[in-house]
Enzyme design. Sequence first.
Site, short mmCIF file in Angstrom:
data_model
loop_
_atom_site.label_atom_id
_atom_site.label_comp_id
_atom_site.label_asym_id
_atom_site.label_seq_id
_atom_site.Cartn_x
_atom_site.Cartn_y
_atom_site.Cartn_z
N ARG A 156 0.85 -1.19 0.00
CA ARG A 156 0.00 0.00 0.00
C ARG A 156 0.89 1.24 0.00
O ARG A 156 1.70 1.43 0.91
CB ARG A 156 -0.90 0.01 1.24
CG ARG A 156 -1.73 1.28 1.41
CD ARG A 156 -2.66 1.17 2.62
NE ARG A 156 -3.45 2.36 2.81
CZ ARG A 156 -3.23 3.29 3.76
NH1 ARG A 156 -2.23 3.15 4.60
NH2 ARG A 156 -4.02 4.34 3.86
N HIS A 199 -2.89 10.96 0.69
CA HIS A 199 -2.41 10.77 2.07
C HIS A 199 -1.81 12.10 2.53
O HIS A 199 -0.59 12.21 2.76
CB HIS A 199 -1.41 9.61 2.12
CG HIS A 199 -1.18 9.03 3.49
ND1 HIS A 199 -1.31 7.68 3.76
CD2 HIS A 199 -0.81 9.60 4.66
CE1 HIS A 199 -1.04 7.45 5.04
NE2 HIS A 199 -0.73 8.60 5.61
N GLU A 229 -7.60 8.60 6.09
CA GLU A 229 -7.90 9.25 7.36
C GLU A 229 -8.38 10.70 7.22
O GLU A 229 -7.70 11.64 7.68
CB GLU A 229 -6.69 9.20 8.28
CG GLU A 229 -6.19 7.80 8.57
CD GLU A 229 -5.15 7.77 9.69
OE1 GLU A 229 -4.67 8.83 10.11
OE2 GLU A 229 -4.83 6.65 10.15
N ASN A 251 -7.58 1.89 9.75
CA ASN A 251 -6.29 2.16 10.39
C ASN A 251 -6.53 2.18 11.89
O ASN A 251 -7.30 2.99 12.39
CB ASN A 251 -5.73 3.52 9.98
CG ASN A 251 -5.26 3.55 8.54
OD1 ASN A 251 -5.33 2.54 7.83
ND2 ASN A 251 -4.78 4.69 8.09
N TYR A 262 -4.71 2.16 15.76
CA TYR A 262 -3.54 2.24 16.64
C TYR A 262 -3.89 1.97 18.11
O TYR A 262 -3.21 1.23 18.77
CB TYR A 262 -2.83 3.59 16.47
CG TYR A 262 -2.16 3.65 15.10
CD1 TYR A 262 -0.90 3.12 14.91
CD2 TYR A 262 -2.85 4.12 13.98
CE1 TYR A 262 -0.30 3.10 13.65
CE2 TYR A 262 -2.26 4.11 12.72
CZ TYR A 262 -0.99 3.59 12.56
OH TYR A 262 -0.43 3.55 11.32
N GLU A 306 -3.67 -0.01 8.04
CA GLU A 306 -2.52 0.37 8.86
C GLU A 306 -2.71 -0.18 10.27
O GLU A 306 -3.80 -0.06 10.85
CB GLU A 306 -2.35 1.90 9.01
CG GLU A 306 -1.88 2.61 7.78
CD GLU A 306 -1.70 4.11 8.02
OE1 GLU A 306 -1.45 4.52 9.17
OE2 GLU A 306 -1.83 4.85 7.03
C1 GBH Z 1 -1.59 7.27 10.75
O1 GBH Z 1 -2.24 8.27 11.45
C2 GBH Z 1 -1.15 7.82 9.44
O2 GBH Z 1 -2.00 7.38 8.39
C3 GBH Z 1 0.28 7.52 9.11
O3 GBH Z 1 0.69 8.33 8.05
C4 GBH Z 1 1.13 7.70 10.35
O4 GBH Z 1 2.50 7.61 10.08
C5 GBH Z 1 0.71 6.65 11.33
O5 GBH Z 1 -0.64 6.74 11.60
C6 GBH Z 1 1.45 6.72 12.66
O6 GBH Z 1 1.13 7.88 13.33
O7 GBH Z 1 -5.07 11.26 20.11
O8 GBH Z 1 -6.82 12.73 19.30
O9 GBH Z 1 -5.02 12.07 17.82
C7 GBH Z 1 -2.74 7.87 12.70
C8 GBH Z 1 -3.23 9.08 13.43
C9 GBH Z 1 -3.34 8.64 15.75
C10 GBH Z 1 -5.17 9.64 14.59
C11 GBH Z 1 -4.21 8.36 16.89
C12 GBH Z 1 -6.03 9.36 15.76
C13 GBH Z 1 -6.08 9.11 18.13
C14 GBH Z 1 -6.89 10.29 18.49
N1 GBH Z 1 -4.09 8.70 14.52
N2 GBH Z 1 -5.24 9.36 16.97
S1 GBH Z 1 -5.89 11.68 18.97
#
Ligand code: GBH
Length: 460
Positions: A83, A127, A172, A301, A303, A367
């Site tokens: 991707r 992106h 996103e 995605n 995390y 992701e």
């Molecule tokens: C992704 O964003 C991106 O697509 C990627 O490019 C990036 O490198 C990767 O993650 C790692 O960061 O705490 O209010 O922000 C993820 C971004 C992170 C957005 C966690 C939502 C939780 C809410 N996300 N976040 S907040």
Amino acid sequence: TAPAVALPATALPPSFRWGVATSAYQIEGAALEDGRTPSIWDTFCRVPGAVVGADNGDVACDHYHRMPQDVALIKSLGVDSYRFSVSWPRVQPGGRGPANPAGLAFYDRLVDELLANGIDPFVTLYHWDLPQELEDAGGWPVRDTAYRFADYAMLVFDKLQDRVDTFTTLNEPWCSAWLGYQVGVHAPGRRNFDDALHAVHHLLLGHGLATQRMQAAQSRPHTYGITLNMGTADPASDTDTDREAARRADGMGLRIYLDPLRYGRYPADVVADLAARGSAFPVHDGDLEVISAPFDLLGVNFYFGQDFAGTDPDGNTHDEQGDPVVRPILPDVARTAMDWPITPERFTRLLVRLHRDYPGLPLVVTENGAAFDDKPDASGYVADDDRTAYLAAHIAAVADARREGADIRGYFAWSLLDNFEWAEGYAKRFGIVHVDYQSQRRTPKQSALWYRDTITRTRG
Ligand code: GBH
């Protein structure tokens, strides 16, 4: 961190898609070459204090010049899919007008190289690298940007549709809208609630316009999709106030995207909350039909998940502006180097919930991954037990969700390489392959070897 457990070989079917993911600005470099113009991230990186270490993507992983070796690296990991995102200002400098042949040619070569190595290209059209000229004309808060995006998408689609099966529009949109236009920690660094809200609508409109135009122009069937960042929003306690906060977080974080995309309407509770603060989506007649154009695949995605409280630490239920408090509380579990909690069981819950609330939509994890404080040895090798355990737990979470009925077709590890981590610069490393930014040497970490082994075993 707990040691990585080997995934049972039958946990995921042989047909399951396994990949690695990257994005253009985070790895390509070559920011001024072959006619590329600045994006909002080139500009934002020059704002003092915006990015840790005043880092920028001028060189990044120099992938633009090392693409064939990087494809060989991808192949060596045993994955079947890659991707990547296409850089809008490389393909259409300034965001309008004809394609830049030199820019398009890079993706043409990349796709050919992937196919020659048996790797399936999985394209993300956007992106986060909006051409700066379009930001100067108002950016995503302005309706015209949605039409500009659809035009750009067609330049890419016309060039690649003969060889690429999967096209996803946006990565996103929550981040583009809220981090870019309301919180201001991502490009373009603006801070206005209504601008962000309008950006949400125009991003979704751009997705719908592009999807409809690609579908109308296709010379053979393709898979169309969109990728959303999704967490879980649980109430911090059983009180009505905390339940209300979790409802609001879920509405603004997940349902304002998926309800219009799947059901052609913004969620009524969110619309009412917005009206109470004098805000509204800038909807024109027919927009929601465009936004709900059928598509084939939802990219997820993930995390981490979090809890939400409806009170601030002093017990107030409203902030200084009179808005209700929606305060994220990180679960009390182990954290990554981003200080993000590690919550694989919430990942299972999210995937099962998507299947229940938005049925009939195949899911692909586009992701998932983690940054940790890597300690490379002299050879560049990183024995990343922590990242390996993170991947193992989250892939097991995917297998659990499938057993509960969720239709999950594949998993992409974020990321192939250590790369430019946006506002965190190069300080945070998400790669399963270590990058020495002095020499540009790539060294697969333990997690990459574990991933390859896992893929091999599940293929049977
Ligand atoms: C992704 O964003 C991106 O697509 C990627 O490019 C990036 O490198 C990767 O993650 C790692 O960061 O705490 O209010 O922000 C993820 C971004 C992170 C957005 C966690 C939502 C939780 C809410 N996300 N976040 S907040």
